[in-house]
Design a protein around this motif. Structure first.
Motif, short mmCIF file in Angstrom:
data_model
loop_
_atom_site.label_atom_id
_atom_site.label_comp_id
_atom_site.label_asym_id
_atom_site.label_seq_id
_atom_site.Cartn_x
_atom_site.Cartn_y
_atom_site.Cartn_z
N THR A 52 3.85 -12.03 15.62
CA THR A 52 2.73 -12.82 15.09
C THR A 52 2.53 -14.05 15.95
O THR A 52 3.45 -14.50 16.65
CB THR A 52 2.98 -13.25 13.64
N ARG A 64 8.87 -9.74 16.42
CA ARG A 64 9.32 -8.96 15.26
C ARG A 64 9.90 -7.61 15.64
O ARG A 64 10.67 -7.04 14.88
CB ARG A 64 8.15 -8.76 14.29
N HIS A 81 8.49 -1.43 9.28
CA HIS A 81 9.17 -2.67 8.87
C HIS A 81 8.96 -3.80 9.88
O HIS A 81 9.27 -4.96 9.58
CB HIS A 81 10.67 -2.42 8.64
N PRO A 84 4.44 -7.50 9.57
CA PRO A 84 4.61 -8.50 8.51
C PRO A 84 3.76 -8.18 7.29
O PRO A 84 2.77 -7.43 7.39
CB PRO A 84 4.14 -9.80 9.18
N GLU A 85 4.15 -8.70 6.15
CA GLU A 85 3.34 -8.53 4.95
C GLU A 85 1.99 -9.20 5.13
O GLU A 85 1.88 -10.25 5.76
CB GLU A 85 4.07 -9.13 3.74
N ALA A 86 0.98 -8.58 4.56
CA ALA A 86 -0.39 -9.10 4.73
C ALA A 86 -0.51 -10.53 4.23
O ALA A 86 -1.27 -11.34 4.79
CB ALA A 86 -1.37 -8.19 4.00
N ALA A 87 0.25 -10.85 3.20
CA ALA A 87 0.17 -12.20 2.62
C ALA A 87 0.62 -13.28 3.60
O ALA A 87 0.25 -14.45 3.45
CB ALA A 87 1.02 -12.26 1.35
N SER A 88 1.42 -12.89 4.60
CA SER A 88 1.91 -13.89 5.56
C SER A 88 0.91 -14.15 6.68
O SER A 88 1.06 -15.11 7.44
CB SER A 88 3.24 -13.44 6.16
N GLN A 116 0.19 2.85 8.03
CA GLN A 116 1.62 2.67 7.86
C GLN A 116 2.17 3.78 6.99
O GLN A 116 1.51 4.25 6.07
CB GLN A 116 1.93 1.33 7.18
N VAL A 118 5.67 3.96 5.14
CA VAL A 118 6.94 3.28 4.86
C VAL A 118 8.08 4.27 4.75
O VAL A 118 9.21 4.00 5.19
CB VAL A 118 6.82 2.44 3.57
#
Length: 267
Positions: A52, A64, A81, A84-88, A116, A118
């Motif tokens: 990121t 990452r 994995h 990153p999470e979308a919220a970040s 993705q 998982v």
């Protein structure tokens, strides 16, 4: 001279024997991986850093994991994995890949998540800018237990510098991603999800991968054909969940599983 009258001690016959050994390659130790240095140089421009970027972060680029170019060169395959999470991804922070430009120089490209998976720890990214030389994915029948392999990535992130590193080993076995536990209570949430989504076989390698290698290619040393995708998380949540110390064993998602994921995800 043999029973058929062939004189094996002659110069011509010795040349024929040597030519046969060279053709087989694996008969003489080292011949099968003699081309590895050339293969490494061919693959390095296609192996990328995934992370990121934000002007307000320190450092601005947050590494990452590893990825590599596929399809027409504007897509990157990596581990789920690693993403990153979308919220970040807020307040100016975005997903990027760093493309090697030679002599320690990198070109930063914005990336978007196409798909993705998982359960198989795979992710496909689309990348802006000029295409990167894509790598070829092997088929299932090209994986043979005991074959020489190499893997490439960025171990230990920036701790040892941002340069692609190659390790060499052997495909030790093809094994089920989830081992049956002695009792049902021993199943982890990840293992339960894996069983529900459908099990598959993974590559067990006798080479040690490190944090940062995740998402990197496992490849054939002489041809550069990608045999699998290194995964450091998928297995530790299933096969090795009961182990308290590192085993020195690395696992990878087979290339045919990755290829099917790419085909089904391509826009």
């Amino acid at each position: 001279m043999d029973k058929q009258g062939t004189f094996w001690g002659g110069r011509t016959s010795r040349r024929c024997v040597l030519a046969g050994l060279l053709a087989w390659g694996a008969v003489l130790p080292g011949l099968a991986t003699a081309a590895l240095p050339e293969t490494v140089q061919q693959l390095k421009p296609s192996v990328l850093m995934v992370g990121t970027y934000a002007e307000t972060d320190t450092p601005r680029f947050n590494f990452r994991g590893t990825g590599f170019a596929v399809l027409e060169g504007r897509h990157v395959l990596t581990n789920a994995h690693v993403i990153p999470e979308a919220a970040s991804l807020i307040e100016g922070r975005r997903l990027v890949v760093q493309v090697p430009e030679g002599k320690g120089k990198w070109s930063q490209r914005t990336a978007l998540v196409v798909a993705q998976d998982v359960s198989r720890d795979l992710a496909l990214l689309s990348v802006e800018g000029a295409p990167v030389k894509p790598l070829r994915l092997a088929s299932a029948d090209q994986l043979r237990e005991g074959m020489d392999i190499a893997l490439m990535g960025f171990p230990l992130a920036g701790a040892v510098g941002y340069t692609a590193v190659t390790h060499r080993g052997v495909l030790a076995a093809m094994t089920d991603v989830v081992l049956p536990p002695p009792v049902a209570q021993a199943l982890s949430p990840r293992a339960i999800r894996q069983l529900r989504d459908g099990g598959f076989q993974v590559m067990q390698l006798d080479v040690t991968a490190y944090p940062g290698n995740s998402g990197g290619p496992v490849f054939e040393p002489d041809s550069g054909l990608v045999l699998g995708v290194v995964s450091m998380v998928l297995i530790k949540g299933t096969r090795e969940s009961a182990l308290s110390s590192p085993t020195g064993i690395t696992y990878a998602i087979p290339a045919d599983v990755a290829a099917e994921f790419v085909r089904s995800s391509k826009p």
